[in-house]
Design an enzyme around this catalytic site. Structure first.
Site, PDB file in Angstrom:
ATOM      1  N   LYS A  94      -2.183   6.686   1.257  1.00 17.87           N
ATOM      2  CA  LYS A  94      -2.644   7.487   2.868  1.00 17.87           C
ATOM      3  C   LYS A  94      -1.287   8.517   3.018  1.00 17.87           C
ATOM      4  CE  LYS A  94      -1.857   4.559   7.172  1.00 17.87           C
ATOM      5  NZ  LYS A  94      -3.416   5.390   7.617  1.00 17.87           N
ATOM      6  N   GLU A 153     -16.380   6.621   4.034  1.00 20.87           N
ATOM      7  CA  GLU A 153     -15.508   6.042   5.073  1.00 20.87           C
ATOM      8  C   GLU A 153     -16.124   6.730   6.729  1.00 20.87           C
ATOM      9  OE1 GLU A 153     -11.996   4.637   5.516  1.00 20.87           O
ATOM     10  OE2 GLU A 153     -10.858   5.931   4.013  1.00 20.87           O
ATOM     11  N   ARG A 187       0.897  -1.427   0.050  1.00 22.54           N
ATOM     12  CA  ARG A 187      -0.262   0.408  -0.166  1.00 22.54           C
ATOM     13  C   ARG A 187       0.519   1.102  -0.203  1.00 22.54           C
ATOM     14  NH1 ARG A 187      -4.543   0.286   4.891  1.00 22.54           N
ATOM     15  NH2 ARG A 187      -2.550   1.077   5.958  1.00 22.54           N
TER      16      ARG A 187
HETATM   17  C1  LIG Z   1      -8.319   6.680   6.656  1.00 22.18           C
HETATM   18  C2  LIG Z   1      -8.358   5.489   6.717  1.00 22.18           C
HETATM   19  N1  LIG Z   1      -9.230   4.438   6.338  1.00 22.18           N
HETATM   20  C3  LIG Z   1      -8.794   3.196   7.361  1.00 22.18           C
HETATM   21  C4  LIG Z   1      -7.654   3.062   7.533  1.00 22.18           C
HETATM   22  C5  LIG Z   1      -8.184   1.636   8.353  1.00 22.18           C
HETATM   23  O1  LIG Z   1      -6.620   0.880   7.174  1.00 22.18           O
HETATM   24  P1  LIG Z   1      -5.721  -0.182   8.081  1.00 22.18           P
HETATM   25  O2  LIG Z   1      -7.322  -1.692   8.504  1.00 22.18           O
HETATM   26  O3  LIG Z   1      -5.135  -0.737   7.115  1.00 22.18           O
HETATM   27  O4  LIG Z   1      -5.407  -0.003   8.944  1.00 22.18           O
HETATM   28  C6  LIG Z   1      -6.828   3.820   7.935  1.00 22.18           C
HETATM   29  C7  LIG Z   1      -6.291   3.630   8.774  1.00 22.18           C
HETATM   30  O5  LIG Z   1      -4.298   3.335   8.548  1.00 22.18           O
HETATM   31  C8  LIG Z   1      -6.837   5.481   7.123  1.00 22.18           C
HETATM   32  O6  LIG Z   1      -6.231   6.201   8.110  1.00 22.18           O
END
Ligand SMILES: Cc1ncc(COP(=O)(O)O)c(C=O)c1O
Length: 345
Positions: free
Chosen positions: A188, A224, A86
């Site tokens: 991210k 989200e 990612r």
């Molecule tokens: C905007 C956002 N959505 C979703 C997630 C959840 O992702 P993950 O399950 O990979 O931590 C995160 C955290 O990383 C995030 O910052």
């Protein structure tokens, strides 16, 4: 900089989610078209040019993952290869040089190993949180990719997100968008989070734990839940989570989609979740590395609070999903092939 207390002085049961300057972090430098080998360093301060693109133009991305202590004292990582992949995608979006997966995994393991005494004991619910970060640095002023980059991974012990059991909280629907329809929502990148501070703060002031972001193009579909992905459980034993190119592809989400289908015998669906059709869900939650699952009691939309299962109790499917995934992460439940990587200490 305040140094972290000695491991023997840490109250593992009551750790929060706070920065700590641990003994070691990994630091690599990209210059003249290539990454150097990088190394562990005790210096927690980055020394960068005032012209660095990360400071002006947000050329910065990051990751978040955890190391877990198992019952027999081993240390293990949960799907760290997915974080490497990612981050490479985030780098591509910002014209930054991807850090190769093999080097990423070796660097994560070296940071965990060198700070191994700071991985919280099994049974406390605590973990060692790891923060890979890449920034554009070097002398620059125009809106161009940076001439150089730094990649670092630092770590800190963090406490169980829920002390005394998982509890639902309420969310409110946001008027703000966290991402544009074809923007950087699936990456991210630092800028996405700067823009989320105001909506989050307004939600807290109004008594909600965070905001539900709707799709930026039509404001009709859930995208989200704060900085986590959303799921709902239907009466028909379906696990449903939004599909969109402006949400962050959560590693927890893809893991729960798999477990819902293979361990709980549910139908796992990525598809539209309309904000005016919440009645289809009997349970709901937010998914991410920090909390694993944060159950959603209710969602406020147009001055109405829509309660799913309960504002105070966790639904049975949510609890089962939570127990299964945390069981895998701490080594108590058998993991699907390739999900766990041991750290040799
Ligand atoms: C905007 C956002 N959505 C979703 C997630 C959840 O992702 P993950 O399950 O990979 O931590 C995160 C955290 O990383 C995030 O910052």
């Amino acid at each position: 900089m305040t140094k972290a207390p000695a491991p023997s002085e840490i109250d593992w049961q009551n750790l929060g989610f706070n920065y700590m300057d641990l003994p070691y972090r990994f630091l690599a430098h990209y210059k003249d078209g290539q990454w150097d080998d990088g190394q562990l360093t005790e210096d927690a301060t980055l020394h960068i040019s005032e012209g660095s693109t990360a400071l002006h133009y947000g050329q910065a991305d990051f990751e978040g993952l955890k190391a877990y202590r198992t019952k027999n004292g081993d240390i293990q990582l949960f799907r760290p290869d997915r974080n490497a992949a990612r981050m490479q995608k985030s780098c591509e979006r910002l014209l930054m040089p991807p850090f190769p997966t093999d080097k990423f995994l070796a660097a994560v393991k070296s940071v965990v190993k060198s700070n191994a005494d700071y991985v919280p004991p099994y049974g406390t619910g605590g973990t060692l949180y790891l923060r890979p970060l890449m920034i554009g640095v070097g002398e620059n002023i125009g809106v161009h990719p940076a001439p150089e980059y730094l990649f670092t991974i630092f770590a800190m012990p963090v406490g169980a997100y829920y002390k005394g059991g998982v509890k639902p909280t309420n969310f409110t629907t946001s008027y703000y968008d966290r991402a544009a329809p074809h923007g950087t929502g699936q990456s991210k990148v630092g800028g996405n989070y700067g823009g989320s501070l105001l909506p989050g703060s307004e939600a807290h002031k109004a008594g909600y734990s965070d905001v539900i972001y709707l799709d930026p193009a039509t404001h009709t579909k859930i995208e989200e839940a704060g900085s986590a992905n959303f799921f709902g459980v239907t009466k028909n034993n379906e696990f449903v989570t939004p599909k969109s190119n402006s949400i962050l592809p959560s590693i927890t989400k893809y893991s729960l989609l798999y477990l819902a289908e293979h361990n709980l015998g549910m139908k796992a669906i990525e598809g539209d979740v309309f904000i005016n059709d919440l009645d289809r869900f009997v349970e709901a939650g937010a998914m991410g590395t920090a909390a694993v699952i944060a159950p959603i009691g209710g969602i406020e939309y147009q001055d109405q609070l829509h309660v799913f299962y309960s504002e105070t109790e966790v639904g049975p499917v949510t609890q089962k999903l939570y127990d299964t995934l945390t069981g895998i992460q701490f080594g108590d439940v058998k993991a699907p092939e390739g999900w766990i990587q041991k750290v040799e200490v």
